[in-house]
Design a protein around this motif. Structure first.
Motif, PDB file in Angstrom:
ATOM      1  N   UNK A  41      38.305  52.842  41.554  1.00 57.91           N
ATOM      2  CA  UNK A  41      37.027  52.343  42.073  1.00 57.91           C
ATOM      3  C   UNK A  41      37.087  50.860  42.463  1.00 57.91           C
ATOM      4  N   UNK A  42      37.461  49.997  41.495  1.00 56.55           N
ATOM      5  CA  UNK A  42      37.298  48.564  41.789  1.00 56.55           C
ATOM      6  C   UNK A  42      38.599  47.757  41.749  1.00 56.55           C
ATOM      7  N   UNK A  43      39.733  48.417  41.739  1.00 58.19           N
ATOM      8  CA  UNK A  43      40.978  47.648  41.738  1.00 58.19           C
ATOM      9  C   UNK A  43      41.027  46.728  42.962  1.00 58.19           C
ATOM     10  N   UNK A  44      40.670  47.296  44.132  1.00 60.58           N
ATOM     11  CA  UNK A  44      40.769  46.471  45.337  1.00 60.58           C
ATOM     12  C   UNK A  44      39.739  45.343  45.321  1.00 60.58           C
ATOM     13  N   UNK A  45      38.552  45.592  44.749  1.00 57.77           N
ATOM     14  CA  UNK A  45      37.536  44.528  44.651  1.00 57.77           C
ATOM     15  C   UNK A  45      38.102  43.324  43.897  1.00 57.77           C
ATOM     16  N   UNK A  46      38.678  43.607  42.727  1.00 57.93           N
ATOM     17  CA  UNK A  46      39.128  42.496  41.882  1.00 57.93           C
ATOM     18  C   UNK A  46      40.421  41.870  42.407  1.00 57.93           C
ATOM     19  N   UNK A  47      41.244  42.687  43.064  1.00 59.02           N
ATOM     20  CA  UNK A  47      42.458  42.091  43.652  1.00 59.02           C
ATOM     21  C   UNK A  47      42.080  41.133  44.780  1.00 59.02           C
ATOM     22  N   UNK A  48      41.058  41.525  45.546  1.00 56.90           N
ATOM     23  CA  UNK A  48      40.591  40.636  46.618  1.00 56.90           C
ATOM     24  C   UNK A  48      40.028  39.341  46.022  1.00 56.90           C
ATOM     25  N   UNK A  49      39.244  39.503  44.959  1.00 57.23           N
ATOM     26  CA  UNK A  49      38.657  38.315  44.325  1.00 57.23           C
ATOM     27  C   UNK A  49      39.761  37.384  43.830  1.00 57.23           C
ATOM     28  N   UNK A  50      40.792  37.975  43.230  1.00 55.57           N
ATOM     29  CA  UNK A  50      41.911  37.182  42.717  1.00 55.57           C
ATOM     30  C   UNK A  50      42.577  36.423  43.872  1.00 55.57           C
ATOM     31  N   UNK A  51      42.739  37.146  44.985  1.00 54.80           N
ATOM     32  CA  UNK A  51      43.388  36.537  46.145  1.00 54.80           C
ATOM     33  C   UNK A  51      42.545  35.382  46.672  1.00 54.80           C
ATOM     34  N   UNK A  52      41.232  35.589  46.712  1.00 55.57           N
ATOM     35  CA  UNK A  52      40.335  34.530  47.196  1.00 55.57           C
ATOM     36  C   UNK A  52      40.393  33.297  46.303  1.00 55.57           C
ATOM     37  N   UNK A  53      40.684  33.538  45.024  1.00 58.22           N
ATOM     38  CA  UNK A  53      40.755  32.391  44.097  1.00 58.22           C
ATOM     39  C   UNK A  53      42.131  31.748  44.109  1.00 58.22           C
ATOM     40  N   UNK A  54      43.001  32.288  44.944  1.00 56.44           N
ATOM     41  CA  UNK A  54      44.286  31.612  45.136  1.00 56.44           C
ATOM     42  C   UNK A  54      45.468  32.187  44.366  1.00 56.44           C
ATOM     43  N   UNK A  55      45.279  33.332  43.693  1.00 59.55           N
ATOM     44  CA  UNK A  55      46.460  33.918  43.042  1.00 59.55           C
ATOM     45  C   UNK A  55      46.860  35.203  43.755  1.00 59.55           C
ATOM     46  N   UNK A  56      48.074  35.607  43.557  1.00 55.98           N
ATOM     47  CA  UNK A  56      48.584  36.800  44.232  1.00 55.98           C
ATOM     48  C   UNK A  56      47.829  38.030  43.752  1.00 55.98           C
ATOM     49  N   UNK A  57      47.490  38.928  44.704  1.00 47.05           N
ATOM     50  CA  UNK A  57      46.651  40.086  44.337  1.00 47.05           C
ATOM     51  C   UNK A  57      47.342  41.022  43.343  1.00 47.05           C
ATOM     52  N   UNK A  58      48.661  40.997  43.324  1.00 52.08           N
ATOM     53  CA  UNK A  58      49.372  41.872  42.373  1.00 52.08           C
ATOM     54  C   UNK A  58      49.478  41.244  40.977  1.00 52.08           C
ATOM     55  N   UNK A  59      48.815  40.103  40.803  1.00 56.29           N
ATOM     56  CA  UNK A  59      48.697  39.508  39.467  1.00 56.29           C
ATOM     57  C   UNK A  59      47.371  39.912  38.836  1.00 56.29           C
ATOM     58  N   UNK A  60      46.778  40.983  39.376  1.00 59.50           N
ATOM     59  CA  UNK A  60      45.533  41.497  38.808  1.00 59.50           C
ATOM     60  C   UNK A  60      45.758  42.952  38.407  1.00 59.50           C
ATOM     61  N   UNK A  61      45.484  43.292  37.166  1.00 59.17           N
ATOM     62  CA  UNK A  61      45.597  44.675  36.712  1.00 59.17           C
ATOM     63  C   UNK A  61      44.257  45.116  36.141  1.00 59.17           C
ATOM     64  N   UNK A  62      44.008  46.424  36.231  1.00 60.76           N
ATOM     65  CA  UNK A  62      42.757  46.980  35.723  1.00 60.76           C
ATOM     66  C   UNK A  62      43.051  47.752  34.435  1.00 60.76           C
ATOM     67  N   UNK A  63      42.230  47.519  33.413  1.00 62.65           N
ATOM     68  CA  UNK A  63      42.312  48.345  32.205  1.00 62.65           C
ATOM     69  C   UNK A  63      41.117  49.297  32.267  1.00 62.65           C
TER      70      UNK A  63
END
Lengths: 649, 140
Positions: free
Chosen positions: A74-96
């Motif tokens: 559902x929201x993996x892409x939402x939070x990966x985008x947010x991470x990217x917008x904040x300046x970190x690589x999107x693959x540094x975001x994982x969902x539990x």
């Protein structure tokens, strides 16, 4: 290097917080040595929630994050985008996933909290070893393949072609048109089916962007979204369509008569034939199965009479290879196997017909030019019994599902019968009348109010022939009375099933099917035209029984989805692909043997990964004896840490 | 063994079928015991026997590997490899004297939330009489 990880635990209102002590979980995670920041919030996916994550990344100098919330689907892409917008690589975001796999399935708050902590810790361990990755770009072939030339395939092909992309439309039969071209009128407007379909068929044949391949079948498909390689078998028609003048001399000369599929056996056709006058392409086909033989030529009469010399007995099957970027599968339906419906006398009594046969009887171009006559003695039937749900809604013996269109077409059949035979009587046996759809209910009302059709709620128990009549025994469950009708004709609304060979095609395309054999969509609510295979889309009754407007809408939807791929210059592929450690690799080749995508090869004695072909399944990694190959961001090292976190170590 | 022994299960679920099936169990608000901690992997074919033994070493009382139904693998044939490997893991567990019932393989599609729920319930029930797994546990 030690990471600076942020943990964000979502309440999801009470969806998570009702069962998981989110505050406790966030505090527990804060104790982890790599976690710099751990908080909970009511809706992480909301704008303020996402902003909170972005600000924390910047303020706390986080280099990776774990969001503990709903399923990553559902929201993996939402939070990966947010991470990217904040300046970190999107693959540094994982969902539990602590909702679907935790809070929603447990009641005990203490245990659910403990489990949510373990799941989150497992994600923390994973992200602690995640690499920063960039999606892998690759070019797209801007052409589409549409399989099936019924109304679904026709609509999808036209929409894609009108958008400026080339389309290859493959149809198994000698002409496009599918089942819709066999129908007489369509509900609820009583539009003539051929009259509204033939303009679209002509458009297909004249469209500069459509390459039409009839009498052809998809043999093999390889490749991936954006770049599929397709092998199409073109069966020989033994007639050169360019030379053929449609004079019809060949059919007169042909001595072989076989049942005509187009009229469902109500008439005959010759071994050389044109399926129907408006066939597209307009040409004849020599049906080799029924021809007396070409090797050696046993008859040869058609070629003898063919003035333009259009008949070529030496025509060979041809395999055409094409490259396409997206595929629409529209292989349609067929009626339930008559062999399974012997109890209603179908196939035994000539005046027991199926729905499509009755369509042909009603059709102005049908075997009787639209006169309703009994096949047995060509007399006008004065009492006709229509039976709905023949094979449908019968989980014990036949199909458990509702075939959806039968209520409406039976109402139409009964109405049209009354238009043809005003002094006749129509009876309909039904379980329920399902008439959801624009103007559908009004249509059903019209059959009873204006045309005096009698609806009988109940099932038929027995059908038998007696004194040149077909006796129908049934029960009207509303009055509780047993019914006996001495009918002249019986019409069965057969269940719809996926078309034959669709299972075989699904295997070739790697599409999954549901329990009834219909093609499975990626999500029943939100991705109804996509298949689980990226780049392949579904349209029409191949996915589930549906009526014409729904088919057309779905076909346009599938076309739009295909266009969204074809219009890209580049597509991006997940960078979570396999990677070989050349020092450890001995070049044994075991990984190459197991790779389902031929993404591995041996180069100078070492395994090498084709990053575009690799889908990251990890079968190679589980096979390698020396741990020389691993999938990025889900490496064995990460899994071991995740196991540790999961068992509470 | 104590009556209220609660086994810890590590479940390796493939992303496309079994993890989606367990999601569906959640969406449908089905209930199963919280003894199972899921680890989503890309494919059941990526589950190395090392993962299974590692889980036992770390103290798991049961390990489940669940993938797409044979023939329905998102990665075409990964679950066939998984199935073959798993047969060997079972034999190896027997050989080293650990109850092979502690290890389970199942096929759960994305539409089978109920089946996933049943599998977890049954597995917990089957593991309870076996008591804590100590044979491979490293810290004991």
């Amino acid at each position: 290097m030690k990471k600076r990880i942020g943990v964000f635990v979502c309440h999801c209102g009470i969806n998570i917080a009702g069962t998981v002590d989110v505050d406790k979980a966030a505090k527990k995670l804060a104790e982890h040595q790599d976690v710099e920041h751990s908080v909970d919030y009511v809706y992480m996916c909301s704008d303020p929630g996402q902003n909170m994550i972005k600000e924390a990344i910047k303020e706390k100098k986080l280099d990776s994050i774990v969001v503990s919330c709903c399923s990553p689907t559902l929201h993996e892409s939402t939070f990966r985008k947010a991470a990217k917008e904040a300046g970190i690589n999107e693959f540094q975001c994982e969902i539990a996933n602590i909702r679907e796999q935790c809070s929603w399935v447990h009641k005990d708050k203490e245990k659910a909290t403990e489990k949510a902590e373990k799941i989150t810790k497992s994600a923390v361990e994973r992200v602690a070893k995640n690499e920063s990755l960039e999606p892998i770009g690759f070019p797209v072939t801007s052409r589409a393949l549409v399989i099936g030339g019924g109304i679904a395939g026709i609509q999808a092909a036209l929409d894609i072609a009108d958008s400026g992309y080339e389309v290859i439309l493959v149809e198994r039969e000698p002409s496009i048109g599918g089942h819709m071209i066999q129908l007489s009128e369509t509900f609820p407007t009583l539009d003539c089916s051929q009259c509204i379909l033939t303009p679209k068929m002509v458009e297909v044949s004249k469209h500069p962007n459509i390459k039409l391949m009839t009498y052809s079948e998809v043999q093999e498909i390889s490749g991936y979204v954006g770049n599929f390689n397709v092998k199409i078998l073109k069966k020989p028609t033994y007639v050169d369509p360019d030379a053929c003048t449609l004079c019809d001399d060949c059919t007169e000369a042909c001595p072989v008569v076989v049942p005509n599929e187009f009229d469902l056996g109500l008439t005959g056709r010759k071994a050389i034939y044109i399926p129907f006058p408006q066939a597209i392409p307009a040409t004849f086909t020599l049906d080799i199965k029924n021809c007396p033989g070409l090797l050696p030529i046993a008859c040869g009469k058609c070629a003898d009479v063919c003035e333009p010399d259009a008949i070529d007995y030496d025509m060979e099957p041809e395999v055409v290879e094409e490259k396409v970027g997206a595929i629409v599968v529209a292989t349609g339906f067929e009626q339930y196997d008559k062999e399974k419906m012997k109890e209603y006398g179908y196939g035994k009594y000539p005046d027991v017909l199926n729905g499509l046969q009755f369509e042909r009887l009603l059709s102005a171009s049908g075997p009787t030019q639209g006169k309703v006559l009994r096949p047995s003695d060509h007399k006008e039937p004065k009492e006709v019994v229509f039976i709905q749900c023949v094979g449908s809604r019968d989980p014990e013996l036949h199909c458990s599902y509702c075939s959806k269109i039968c209520c409406m077409y039976t109402a139409k059949h009964a109405m049209l019968y009354k238009h043809h035979v005003p002094d006749g009587q129509a009876y309909i046996f039904y379980i329920d009348i399902r008439s959801g759809g624009k103007n559908y209910e009004e249509f059903v009302q019209r059959t009873t109010e204006e045309d005096g059709v009698v609806y009988l709620r109940g099932k038929v128990s027995k059908i038998f022939e007696e004194n040149n009549k077909i006796t129908v025994w049934g029960v009207d469950t509303l009055t509780g009375k047993e019914i006996e009708i001495n009918a002249d004709m019986v019409v069965l609304a057969m269940a719809l099933t996926p078309s034959k060979n669709s299972q075989e095609l699904a295997k070739k395309l790697k599409l999954s099917t549901d329990k009834d054999g219909f093609l499975a969509e990626a999500h029943p609510k939100l991705r109804p035209v996509e298949s689980i295979t990226s780049g392949m889309f579904l349209a029409g009754a191949a996915q589930a029984p549906k009526d014409i407007p729904e088919v057309v809408a779905q076909a346009s939807g599938a076309a739009a989805k295909a266009i969204s791929i074809l219009s890209q210059e580049q597509l991006f592929h997940s960078p979570m692909v396999a990677e070989v450690n050349e020092t450890l690799c001995t070049g044994c080749g075991m990984c190459i043997d197991v790779c389902p995508y031929e993404a591995l090869s041996l180069e100078q004695g070492k395994a090498e990964v084709n990053r575009v072909l690799c889908e990251g399944c990890g079968t190679c990694s589980a096979t390698c004896l020396r741990a020389a190959v691993k999938v990025k961001n889900i490496t064995p090292g990460q899994i071991f840490e995740m196991i540790d976190a999961s068992v509470g170590g | 063994m104590t009556k209220d022994f609660e086994p810890t299960i590590v479940a390796f679920l493939c992303k496309w079928c079994s993890s989606a099936g367990s999601d569906l169990a959640g969406v449908s608000r089905m209930k199963y015991p919280p003894n199972v901690i899921p680890i989503t992997v890309m494919c059941s074919g990526s589950v190395s026997p090392l993962y299974i033994f590692n889980a036992f070493q770390k103290g798991a009382d049961g390990v489940l590997v669940s993938g797409c139904h044979p023939g329905d693998c998102h990665y075409i044939k990964g679950n066939f490899y998984a199935r073959r490997r798993i047969a060997l893991v079972k034999e190896l567990l027997d050989f080293i004297g650990l109850e092979s019932e502690r290890f389970k393989m199942s096929w759960v599609s994305a539409a089978e939330g109920t089946k996933y729920t049943e599998i977890i319930k049954d597995f917990v029930k089957e593991l309870k009489p076996l008591g804590p797994q100590k044979k491979l546990r490293r810290d004991q």
